[in-house]
Structures are given as structure tokens and as C-alpha cells.
Design an enzyme around this catalytic site. Structure first.
Site, PDB file in Angstrom:
ATOM      1  CB  CYS A 250      -2.751   0.092  -1.166  1.00 14.05           C
ATOM      2  SG  CYS A 250      -3.217   0.714  -2.803  1.00 14.05           S
ATOM      3  CG  HIS A 335       2.104  -0.518  -2.788  1.00 10.39           C
ATOM      4  ND1 HIS A 335       1.602  -1.761  -2.477  1.00 10.39           N
ATOM      5  CD2 HIS A 335       1.138   0.104  -3.510  1.00 10.39           C
ATOM      6  CE1 HIS A 335       0.395  -1.897  -2.989  1.00 10.39           C
ATOM      7  NE2 HIS A 335       0.091  -0.772  -3.619  1.00 10.39           N
ATOM      8  CD  GLU A 337       4.455  -3.266  -0.923  1.00  7.87           C
ATOM      9  OE1 GLU A 337       3.670  -3.345  -1.882  1.00  7.87           O
ATOM     10  OE2 GLU A 337       4.223  -2.550   0.070  1.00  7.87           O
TER      11      GLU A 337
END
Length: 358
Positions: A250, A335, A337
Site C-alpha cells: 500500500c 492488502h 493480508e
């Protein structure tokens, strides 16, 4: 509940009710299209300086639990919902959303037309605004909204980064330094799950201070604000290129691009949600990703640089991933994750770990 108003700098006024902390708050108004995951969104440090509007109409129906925090406290400046649930039910429930907001001094507004607000932001672009209970004239309220500080021109990273070095895990064979520009906890957790020792350091750390830990690799996290206001982190990345493996997420993606000579720009209304399609240019696969950013890398600024574009956004063709042609360094705008969102891109952590082993 007290009557309240949401006022945008271009003159739009939405009437609703205050929930959470009573009073007034201000910030840049953004919208998130996730259907779930409001707890993770509230506690994502990347939202520092922003008031978040949830496009999904019912928020708070499963309350707040002990597991889904992305940091130790919420970072949003305010919260906007169509309807919040005051009677949540869930087996992990610990407290109601409204109580959590009150405990953390977060002001929210409910009962407004979030669809109309989202259309306004898509049409006009992201705007500054206020949530207030003050009974002032419209012109006075609009003037207050116009005077809200812009997101750019402020170093928000310094307000959310860790204040000290923190070490996690054993990691006998792999050590990763995570440069915390506002890192979500699940970035660290994703590395720990893959057997790495993780050393979290402040965003202000120099390349020399980072290399003193003898890391196998360095990760640069997500974070709030304009990447140009965190140019000191880009300077650190530039000094580390070729000396260790680098992975940016990001804001870390934007800063890697800047370190290589690229430029960034502000998107009209940003990408925030858990349903953004991203195409991997190497294998042609499309992944559904979780995103939260208002800035992007300028594609034409990459010409004549040692950077290869690896991922593109399917909706608007913006850059979603890059890698360095000479050094072991890569990054993604989204992202991997998730949290909240799909886990399609967990393979990027595996890719990073494999690079460390080599």
C-alpha cells in the site's frame, strides 16, 4: 440520540443522529464498500485523518470482538452509517459498536442516505467535511467544512508509527524488519505464520539502523496520508535497494516507486473495500483484493526507470504492483493480508519468504 449534520465542503448537508461520542469531528470523507469488517476498518491506521462512510447499510450487527483488531485503538476521525445495530448477536461478541466508539472518543452519524453520499463523493471526488451537533446556519457550517485541514501537507505517518522497536516470534532462520508507517497487525501475523522473526521499527529509522538488525528482508507497511509527506521513508528505501530483499504494501508500494524515481498522484475518490479486482500480468489471473488508498503511482512516470509493472486494477487500470528489474524489491498497492477481505493474495507473503531463503 442527538440530531446531527454531516456537512461537505461543496455544500451538501445530510441530517442524521449522533452515535458514539457526542460532539463534533472533521476530516476527509471517504467511503468503503466492504460488507463486513468494520472493526478492522476502524482500527486500520491508514484511516488517520479520515471520516469513513460504510456503503453497506447495516453496521454493528455482530458487535466488537477480541480477535479482529488491526491495532490497539481506532484511528478514524469519524464514522458514517445508514443504520447501526444496537442489539448485536454473535458468539464472539464482547461489546456493542456504539459503546466501543464512545470509549475511544469517536463520533459517528447514523440515519443518513449513504448511497446519496457515496454518489456525491464519486461525482465530486473526495471532500473535507464535518459531523456536528451545532445548531448553526448552513453557510457557517459549510465554511467550517471548507476550513478542515487537507490530508496532504501533514505527516500522518509520524502520528501512527510505533514509538519503539518491538520483536515478535523466534524465526531462527529468517528475520524480517517491518518498517511501521501504520502497519496492520495481520501483516506482522502473516510473516509470523511463515516462521519469520519480525522486528517492528519506527518509520523514521534510517537504512543504517535497519541493517544493524542483519535482516534477511525488509517490509514497508501501509499507512495514512499523502506518500509525498513521508518522503523520508522513500529515502530509506532508496538506500536499502540492492542491500536486502524489499516488499512494500500500500503506502509502502507508493514509497518504493518514489524511491526508484516515480511520481504519485491523488485519486478522485480512492479504492477502499474488499472487492477490488486486480490482474497479475505474469499469469493473467484476476484476484479479488482488499484495498484502502487514496493515492496511486503515475504510470507514465515509470518510463525509463528500472521498474516493471506486475499488477493492474481491472476497474480503472491503475498500477497495483511493481518490481525492480535489478534488485530483489517488489510491492503491491493492495492488502495481501486481507483483514477484512479475501485471502486470494496470501501467496505474495510466500513469494517474499522464498526470496528471503534464496
Amino acid at each position: 440520540m442527538l440530531n446531527a449534520k454531516l456537512v461537505l465542503e461543496e455544500g451538501s448537508i445530510f441530517k442524521g443522529k449522533i452515535f458514539g461520542k457526542e460532539g463534533e469531528t472533521s476530516g476527509e470523507i471517504v467511503f468503503n464498500t466492504s460488507m463486513t469488517g468494520y472493526q478492522e476498518i476502524l482500527t486500520d491506521p491508514s484511516y488517520k485523518g479520515e471520516i469513513v462512510c460504510m456503503t453497506y447499510p447495516l453496521i454493528g450487527n455482530y458487535g466488537i470482538n477480541s480477535d479482529d483488531f488491526e491495532s490497539i485503538k481506532p484511528h478514524v476521525n469519524g464514522f458514517i452509517v445508514k443504520e447501526f445495530s444496537n442489539n448485536p448477536e454473535n458468539w464472539r461478541l464482547k461489546k456493542k459498536l456504539e459503546l466501543y466508539l464512545k470509549e475511544n472518543n469517536i463520533t459517528g452519524i447514523t440515519g443518513i442516505d449513504t448511497r446519496a453520499l457515496t454518489k456525491t463523493l464519486r461525482r465530486q471526488g473526495t471532500m473535507r467535511g464535518i459531523i456536528t451537533t451545532e445548531d448553526l446556519g448552513e453557510e457557517q457550517l459549510i465554511e467550517k467544512a471548507k476550513n478542515v485541514p487537507a490530508l496532504s501537507g501533514r505527516d500522518l505517518v509520524s502520528q501512527v508509527t510505533t514509538s519503539k522497536v518491538r520483536k515478535y516470534g523466534e524465526g531462527k532462520n529468517l528475520r524480517v524488519v517491518l518498517v511501521d508507517s501504520g502497519a496492520k497487525d495481520n501483516i506482522k501475523n502473516s510473516l509470523l505464520q511463515r516462521g519469520a522473526e519480525v522486528i517492528v521499527v519506527p518509520a523514521s529509522f534510517s537504512a543504517e539502523e535497519i541493517l544493524a538488525f542483519n535482516p534477511d528482508g525488509v517490509m514497508f507497511s501501509n499507512g495514512p496520508g499523502d506518500p509525498r509527506d513521508a518522503a523520508y521513508v522513500a529515502k530509506t528505501i532508496k538506500a536499502l535497494l540492492g542491500k536486502t530483499v524489499i516488499f512494500g504494501i500500500c503506502l509502502g508500494h507508493q514509497l518504493l516507486a518514489m524511491a526508484c524515481g516515480a511520481e504519485t498522484y491523488k485519486l478522485k475518490f480512492g479504492h477502499r473495500g474488499a472487492n477490488h479486482p486486480v490482474k497479475d500480468l505474469k499469469n493473467g489471473r484476476v484476484y479479488i483484493s482488499s484495498q484502502n488508498h487514496g493515492f496511486a503511482v503515475k504510470k507514465d512516470s515509470l518510463e525509463n526507470l528500472d521498474i516493471e509493472i506486475t499488477h493492474l486494477n481491472v476497474n480503472d487500470n491503475t498500477i497495483e504492483g511493481i518490481k525492480h528489474k535489478k534488485y530483489p524489491a517488489f510491492s503491491v498497492q493492495y492488502h495481501p493480508e486481507g483483514s477484512p477481505g479475501p485471502q486470494d493474495s496470501h501467496y505474495l507473503f510466500d513469494q517474499f519468504i522464498e526470496m528471503l531463503k534464496k
